[in-house]
Design a protein around this motif. Sequence first.
Motif, mmCIF file in Angstrom:
data_model
loop_
_atom_site.group_PDB
_atom_site.id
_atom_site.type_symbol
_atom_site.label_atom_id
_atom_site.label_comp_id
_atom_site.label_asym_id
_atom_site.label_seq_id
_atom_site.Cartn_x
_atom_site.Cartn_y
_atom_site.Cartn_z
ATOM 1 N N GLY A 108 23.168 -36.908 -6.288
ATOM 2 C CA GLY A 108 24.841 -36.432 -6.356
ATOM 3 C C GLY A 108 25.340 -35.826 -4.984
ATOM 4 N N THR A 109 24.410 -36.385 -3.898
ATOM 5 C CA THR A 109 24.732 -35.740 -1.853
ATOM 6 C C THR A 109 25.052 -36.885 -1.411
ATOM 7 O OG1 THR A 109 22.206 -35.416 -1.440
ATOM 8 C CG2 THR A 109 23.090 -33.886 -2.668
ATOM 9 N N VAL A 110 26.154 -36.514 -0.438
ATOM 10 C CA VAL A 110 25.974 -37.396 0.615
ATOM 11 C C VAL A 110 24.995 -37.102 1.640
ATOM 12 C CG1 VAL A 110 27.968 -39.030 2.063
ATOM 13 C CG2 VAL A 110 28.128 -38.238 -0.445
ATOM 14 N N ARG A 111 24.196 -37.641 2.427
ATOM 15 C CA ARG A 111 23.640 -36.567 3.746
ATOM 16 C C ARG A 111 23.482 -37.156 4.909
ATOM 17 N NH1 ARG A 111 18.306 -33.543 1.441
ATOM 18 N NH2 ARG A 111 19.119 -34.064 -1.175
ATOM 19 N N ILE A 112 24.229 -37.584 5.757
ATOM 20 C CA ILE A 112 24.480 -37.689 7.430
ATOM 21 C C ILE A 112 23.107 -37.461 7.864
ATOM 22 C CG2 ILE A 112 25.683 -37.400 9.456
ATOM 23 C CD1 ILE A 112 27.182 -38.198 6.658
ATOM 24 N N TRP A 113 22.646 -38.340 8.979
ATOM 25 C CA TRP A 113 21.525 -38.767 9.127
ATOM 26 C C TRP A 113 21.504 -38.666 10.794
ATOM 27 C CZ3 TRP A 113 17.607 -37.319 6.238
ATOM 28 C CH2 TRP A 113 17.077 -37.574 5.211
ATOM 29 N N ASP A 114 20.754 -38.230 11.934
ATOM 30 C CA ASP A 114 20.845 -38.428 13.162
ATOM 31 C C ASP A 114 19.816 -40.041 13.997
ATOM 32 O OD1 ASP A 114 20.113 -39.295 16.076
ATOM 33 O OD2 ASP A 114 19.473 -36.861 16.476
ATOM 34 N N VAL A 174 19.021 -41.461 15.813
ATOM 35 C CA VAL A 174 17.558 -41.871 16.888
ATOM 36 C C VAL A 174 17.192 -41.192 16.789
ATOM 37 C CG1 VAL A 174 17.114 -41.052 19.179
ATOM 38 C CG2 VAL A 174 19.221 -41.697 18.530
ATOM 39 N N GLY A 175 17.302 -39.868 15.934
ATOM 40 C CA GLY A 175 15.619 -38.506 15.884
ATOM 41 C C GLY A 175 15.366 -38.696 14.116
ATOM 42 N N GLY A 176 16.222 -39.433 13.149
ATOM 43 C CA GLY A 176 15.718 -39.215 12.273
ATOM 44 C C GLY A 176 16.147 -37.840 11.190
ATOM 45 N N ASN A 177 16.775 -36.984 12.173
ATOM 46 C CA ASN A 177 17.181 -35.364 11.838
ATOM 47 C C ASN A 177 18.009 -35.105 10.266
ATOM 48 O OD1 ASN A 177 14.957 -34.816 13.476
ATOM 49 N ND2 ASN A 177 16.367 -33.870 14.835
ATOM 50 N N GLN A 178 17.851 -35.128 9.122
ATOM 51 C CA GLN A 178 18.913 -34.500 8.476
ATOM 52 C C GLN A 178 19.679 -33.199 9.189
ATOM 53 O OE1 GLN A 178 18.313 -34.216 3.673
ATOM 54 N NE2 GLN A 178 19.499 -32.279 4.037
ATOM 55 N N LEU A 179 20.956 -33.693 9.586
ATOM 56 C CA LEU A 179 22.749 -32.871 9.861
ATOM 57 C C LEU A 179 23.326 -31.965 8.924
ATOM 58 C CD1 LEU A 179 23.661 -35.911 13.105
ATOM 59 C CD2 LEU A 179 21.867 -33.341 12.466
ATOM 60 N N GLN A 180 23.690 -32.689 7.965
ATOM 61 C CA GLN A 180 24.422 -32.381 6.737
ATOM 62 C C GLN A 180 24.491 -33.042 5.417
ATOM 63 O OE1 GLN A 180 26.810 -30.111 7.016
ATOM 64 N NE2 GLN A 180 27.861 -29.940 8.703
ATOM 65 N N ILE A 181 24.257 -32.311 4.318
ATOM 66 C CA ILE A 181 24.006 -32.123 3.666
ATOM 67 C C ILE A 181 25.050 -31.700 2.381
ATOM 68 C CG2 ILE A 181 23.116 -31.858 0.709
ATOM 69 C CD1 ILE A 181 20.678 -31.432 2.058
ATOM 70 N N LEU A 182 25.947 -33.196 1.908
ATOM 71 C CA LEU A 182 27.511 -32.552 1.652
ATOM 72 C C LEU A 182 27.544 -32.666 0.140
ATOM 73 C CD1 LEU A 182 29.539 -35.310 4.113
ATOM 74 C CD2 LEU A 182 28.686 -33.219 3.925
ATOM 75 N N GLU A 183 27.821 -31.637 -0.118
ATOM 76 C CA GLU A 183 27.556 -31.872 -1.910
ATOM 77 C C GLU A 183 29.434 -31.479 -2.678
ATOM 78 O OE1 GLU A 183 23.767 -29.731 -3.525
ATOM 79 O OE2 GLU A 183 24.830 -28.330 -1.691
ATOM 80 N N GLY A 184 29.422 -32.304 -3.574
ATOM 81 C CA GLY A 184 30.541 -32.238 -4.433
ATOM 82 C C GLY A 184 31.027 -33.104 -5.656
ATOM 83 N N HIS A 185 30.109 -34.028 -5.809
ATOM 84 C CA HIS A 185 29.794 -35.070 -6.636
ATOM 85 C C HIS A 185 29.471 -34.612 -7.239
ATOM 86 C CE1 HIS A 185 32.542 -38.388 -4.586
ATOM 87 N NE2 HIS A 185 31.366 -38.432 -3.394
ATOM 88 N N THR A 186 29.668 -34.993 -8.681
ATOM 89 C CA THR A 186 29.556 -34.447 -9.644
ATOM 90 C C THR A 186 28.359 -35.510 -10.460
ATOM 91 O OG1 THR A 186 30.849 -34.616 -11.652
ATOM 92 C CG2 THR A 186 30.655 -32.414 -10.397
ATOM 93 N N TYR A 187 27.758 -36.535 -10.306
ATOM 94 C CA TYR A 187 26.987 -37.794 -10.369
ATOM 95 C C TYR A 187 26.571 -38.826 -9.284
ATOM 96 C CZ TYR A 187 25.708 -40.377 -14.281
ATOM 97 O OH TYR A 187 24.585 -40.871 -15.915
ATOM 98 N N TYR A 188 26.460 -39.910 -9.808
ATOM 99 C CA TYR A 188 25.531 -40.808 -8.326
ATOM 100 C C TYR A 188 26.544 -41.401 -7.462
ATOM 101 C CZ TYR A 188 22.702 -42.918 -12.292
ATOM 102 O OH TYR A 188 21.978 -42.055 -13.363
ATOM 103 N N VAL A 189 26.207 -40.938 -6.250
ATOM 104 C CA VAL A 189 26.982 -41.321 -5.116
ATOM 105 C C VAL A 189 26.305 -43.294 -5.089
ATOM 106 C CG1 VAL A 189 27.642 -40.873 -2.415
ATOM 107 C CG2 VAL A 189 27.663 -39.537 -4.119
ATOM 108 N N LEU A 190 27.745 -44.118 -5.015
ATOM 109 C CA LEU A 190 27.277 -45.134 -5.009
ATOM 110 C C LEU A 190 27.724 -46.480 -4.041
ATOM 111 C CD1 LEU A 190 29.068 -45.761 -9.043
ATOM 112 C CD2 LEU A 190 26.242 -46.071 -8.397
ATOM 113 N N SER A 191 28.465 -45.772 -3.454
ATOM 114 C CA SER A 191 29.473 -46.332 -1.620
ATOM 115 C C SER A 191 29.452 -44.759 -0.885
ATOM 116 C CB SER A 191 29.615 -47.041 -2.503
ATOM 117 O OG SER A 191 30.540 -47.878 -0.783
#
Length: 1564
Positions: free
Chosen positions: A1359-1365, A1367-1384
């Motif tokens: 149910g989350t969208v995640r933003i990654w760096d 280059v470094g592979g670090n997780q920058l943001q977890i975007l929460e709000g969807h209440t079911y699978y994020v398909l695209s």
Amino acid sequence: MSSSGPSFRRWARGLKEDVKDGFKGLIRSTAPSRSSTPDLRPGQARVEGPSDANVVHVSPPATTTPDGSSLLVAPVAQQPQLVTDVSLPEGSASLVDAAQSCHDFILDGPDPILQNAPGAAFHDETAGSQRPALAMHTTHLPPANEPIEASSTVKDALKVSLNFTQTFLKRLPEIVDGNPVKMALSLAKMIVEIKEAVKDNMDAVERRIASTGAQLEIVADTRISRWGPSDPEKPWLDRFKQILAEELMTLSRLGDEWLIRKIADHENEKSQIAATLERVNDARMQFELYTNIRILNTVKSMERAIGRSFLNELKPSRMADHKYYLEGKQREALRREACTPGTRVRILGDVKKWANNPESEDIFWMFGPAGSGKTTIAFTIARRFEATFDADDTITLGGNFLCSRQFEETRLKTCIIRTLVYQLARKCEGFAEALNRVENFDSIDQDVGTQLRDLLIIPWKQYRSTRGSDSSSSDRFLFLIDAVDEIEQQGGSEFLRDLLTVIHDNHLPGLKFFVTSRSDPEIVSRVEGFERKQLVRLQDVEEEEAEKDIGTYLEANLPQLKGAAEMNLIQKFVGGLFIVAATIVRHLTLKKRTRPSEQKVLIQRLFCPETRRTASTNPTHLLDSLYTQILTEAFDQFPEEFFAEKLGILHTCLCTVERTPTFVVAKLLELEDPDGSTDSTNPADDVVSSLHAVLYTDGNHVVLSYHKSFADFIFDKTRSGDFACDQPSRHRLLTERCFHIMNASLKFNIANIPLSFVLDSENPDLQNEVQRNISPDLSYSCRSWSRHLTLTQPPFPIVSILSDFLQLRVLFWIEVMNLLNAATRCDPDLCQASEWVEKHEDNVLLAQQLREAGSFALHFSTSPASRSTPHLYISSLTTWPRHLDLTPIWTQHFPRIPNFRTRGSQNSVSLVNINVGSEVYGVAVSSDGKYIASGSWDSLARVWDARNGNLVKALEGHSGGVTSVAFSRDGGHIVSGSNDETVRVWNTTTWEEKVLQGRTSTVESVAFSSDFRWIVSGSHDGSVRLWSTTTGSEPMVLQGHTETVYSVAFSPDGAQVVSGSADDTVRLWDAKLGKQLMLLEGHTDEVTSVAFSSDGAWIVSGADDESVRIWDTAMGKEVKVLRGHSSLVYSVAISEDGRRVASASGDRTVRLWDAATGEVVKVLRGHTSSVFSVAFSSDGRRVISGSPDGTIRVWDTMAGEVDQQMKQDVTGVIFSVAFSESGTRIISGLADNSVRVWDGMTGEQLGMLEGHTGAVNSVAFSTDGTRIVSGSDDKSVRVWCTATGEELLLLQGHTGVVFSVAFSSDGASIVSASRDTTVRIWDAVKGGGQRVLTGHTGDVLSVAFSSDGARIASGSADGTVRIWDSVGGNQLQILEGHTYYVLSVAFLPDGTHVVSGSADRSIRIWDTLTGQVRNILQGHTNWVRSVAPSGNGTRVVSGSDDTTVRVWDTTTGEELLTLKGHSGWVYSVAFSRDGTRIVSGSEDSTLRVWDLSLAFSSEVIEGEATGWLLESPGRYLMHVPAEYRLPCVLLISGDGGQKPSGSYVTFSSDAIGDQWQNCYAPLT
């Protein structure tokens, strides 16, 4: 979403009633909780009741509703409470307000309340599968036994030791006020507070005081404060205020005395307080009572107004009522008169006795020859029972209808029942209420049987059921219908037959019918065959009695001849015919012939010796003699050389298709002077005037006859001699004259329509232009030529006339017919002409062209294009198939209509497209081709008008899907089979049903024998059963099949039955003995459909093996195997002439085959789902198909195209699509493990990349277009060379399915997402794995690079969208709000925003820097599978399981466009780089390319595209049938099995809008 079945609805309705009743009972339940409930939003509260205002409790334990949904119920030991999310109106704190909000939310609120409870599986109806539910977001509240108490200043201020009365007296001074209303409110509030403070320290009297005082809150009603001096309630309010003032002053004095005396015993004060408040309460009750009475009267007044309104929907005939006042020409025409006093005494007495006797017959049918005085008797009876003058009467006139062919509203049989029902409803309030409850007003324009059932029988039975045994004269009503033989087009016999049948089948206590007509031997015979022969009383008009009565009538109307010899002559001549007497009276008294001497001369001329010798007692001979004398006298006035012309005028007046004005008759006969000018005096008027005894004209100069017997006389040469009319010759002349007028007057844009952008209804000047430019003679000619032609006999040189007409003027004729609101008549008219040519002329081509023109007219008249007449040319002619014979001939005259082109295997255009609203399982056509029957999933069988697609009747009765329907040969009955295991037979006149029970499983197929004696059915239990239509018994079960019997049919002679089964066999049976005659084997899969040829020599079968087979019935041998379908064959049919076979298939096509050669003749495409049923019209010119896409389509067998390509192995479900940067290439990933490359402009397949061993879920181009990356179910990522198709890299490492892949903008890296919950970054050049990004707790379903390649977005089943760096592979943001699978997921071009699509049906746009949602885009009704931004980032395209593609504005969130065409889930969407095109890939195995650069948009109403292309809102450019798919300009079969197809249109700017007339250029 869980099903909201009947049990839930009953529970919800119960709750609604509790709310409506003000919670008289304790509320014990709440709405089901949502499957995904967010925390309470601002402005919401959890409200409970009815106890403890301002106290909030935790939700009680959960239980279930009757349908299994989660429900919160208060424990029995607790105070009952109502807990749900309720939006409270501002300032509302009362329980009733909160409860009403709850009621609105539960019964009218959004869908989520019907979803499953937390933790339950989410059911996706489209997918047919269970999807895991997400965790529930809940609001945490204290336990139920720990209420959050509101602060109470009352408790703090008062001592509990004080009792109620002490506290009341102590606080009285606080509320003293000069305003009694304000004081009353303060008092009520104070009492409530004291009651709360000392609730445990009150006795019975004090509780009564508290209860009474609290009622005073009524004065706070804001509606009361708005009453002005003129309002009728004001005096009562003033009186109430006066009593309030007086009684409150008494309370004030009590308070003052208590403060002074401080006595301990308050019994006296309690009594005084109670008495005071009770007096106030009495005043309040009187005030409320008056107000409630006022409200009740208002409601009653509104009910009466509504009643009058709904009754007017019946569209009754006013003129048919005996009370209608006739004057002028109307009075002259109808001559409604009561019986002359002293006449018809016996028969009137018989009728009165019959009517007043509750035990007598239901129907009194009085019949007699023309002119025997039936109408006069009926008129007298109607007046007699209208007011029930006689105290002994036990019945009242409920309704009456006096038929007359002189006026349209009195000669249409469809007007009769609705008029009677209207009159009865005005007299019987209980019946009116029942009629309103039944709500069957759609029946008013349907057949008599339907009207009788829906408008009379059902509501009358409901009304009588409420009366029980309570009946009186006010409960008995008489219906009177006079002269049913006057109904047009032989409708009288049909009406009388229908009425007698319905009354025989449905005894209606309290109703009687008095009917008059000419004698009808067929109906008399029918009555004699009734089981209840006492149902109808037959009574002829006695001649001897009539002669005496006629004498009285003549003396009353010719008083100057009383006692004269001439009167004796008249009486002897007239005999027992009132019509003869009335005609003689008119002949003698009109034209100012009032002098007795002049009348006597006329009488001597009428009754000369020759006349007396030829006359006999035969009624016909009497009329013949009279009519001959009248004609002789009339035509003697004209010079002999004009005899033929004048007689021709008379013949034309009687032969016109409809009653016609004299000036039209003159135009039809070209009655002009030699100099070309029309005579100043109309010769037709002279003829009608001279025949005043038998003819007359109304206010519009329409020629009418007093009695039908005159026309009968003229059309019979043996009776009328030299005056006789040769009807075929006259109709030939009128046919020629109609074409002469049309050839001279028809022209393009005859009504001078200025704009093509508007609908006809929006053109304020159109009707005036129509009246100005379409003359009455042209209108008549356009509407009547075909009817005249059908009444003509050869020889007749019509071929050249019709051939010339078809070259161009037929289009102008259709234009005029559309302006006259008669366009739906064009197809029947042209088909009738075709039949005449086929019958009388050896010209197959002309007959075919007439049919083709009819099909074009039908296509236009049933299309939305017909709403704007210019679109006959701009839309319908533009899109009409160009390969047909007439199309190139027509279009050469219209060089500047829009340029509309198609390519590839284009859909066929259906002539009629009927939207059923439910999956269609079966279709059938009546033998006359006028009606279509259908069976559908919603348990209804329906009957449709084949000419216009309108619903005729919905047949309710089955409780399961209707799998099969069939017409009897005469069209009088329909049989239906259903999943409810019953067979039902429906009478198409009365719509009564007979249920044939005895099934043990689903009935799959039904059919009638040709003689209607038997019905055969096939069942899921493997049996074939024969039923008797007369007894409903099941005499024979044919056993032999070992699996479901899907289809059955009778041979034409009824001697044999054929059946097809899931056991792969076709079997032939002896229908009489039940013996199996043959076993036909050859199919390799389930046989779904069988049919006999019309001569019984052949059997055709269709099967799941995708083949159609033809068998020799006599030999039992397979003759031909027809192959071409690429999916199951569900239905087959054979044309009446045996030349064509039609088959319907799961490949969404209907195919027409040459039965002799086995070759495909036509392929009809257009359905968006499998085609379950197909049928031929009886003439073989039309094919009807039904589909689970919810439509029935009518096709012309000349339409469609030959398609030799066969689609093999349909495994082309498309999971992913992408455009190359240039837009010249499209790639797709398919379920068949392949990646395919397509030409982006033509749709041709350029290459197929093979190597994956599992479905390809994702594909993408590198920015330079040289490489393609793909991810697959085989857990691999592969890189391909676009030019050669060579596999460049195989990237392995994922341990689960790869759902998504993408290139970085520089092409150096690839990112992939997998079921193994990881995101991986790969070196796109060398192929090594660079990084593994972990963090998601569910499948990672989608990944994307930002435009600069610095960041990666991923969407997951967690149910989350995640933003990654990246280059470094670090997780920058977890975007929460969807209440079911994020398909695209996808980055917008600015790199700072991400768009995501989810199974929660929403699209979200996120700010990746802040992690906040910038926009939520809502509109899809199912999972959002794919999202993609346009190149400039202003728009987002989305694809969904709801089968739509939608375009959104990224700034406003507005939905800009809904693109419909796919018939399955849309898995993938993408924009072209320039944003002008969208490509979509679907479960339906197709890619669609949508052109957004077109200079138009599509009109969408209630989510459905209408087919109109708009220049701007309300400006109609062109209508394009849905089959052409615009704005989808390219359709590609996912597996390459069919040629790409598409449509496009361009406009000439100076030939549309206010220049649309330029589309026509006459040939020189």
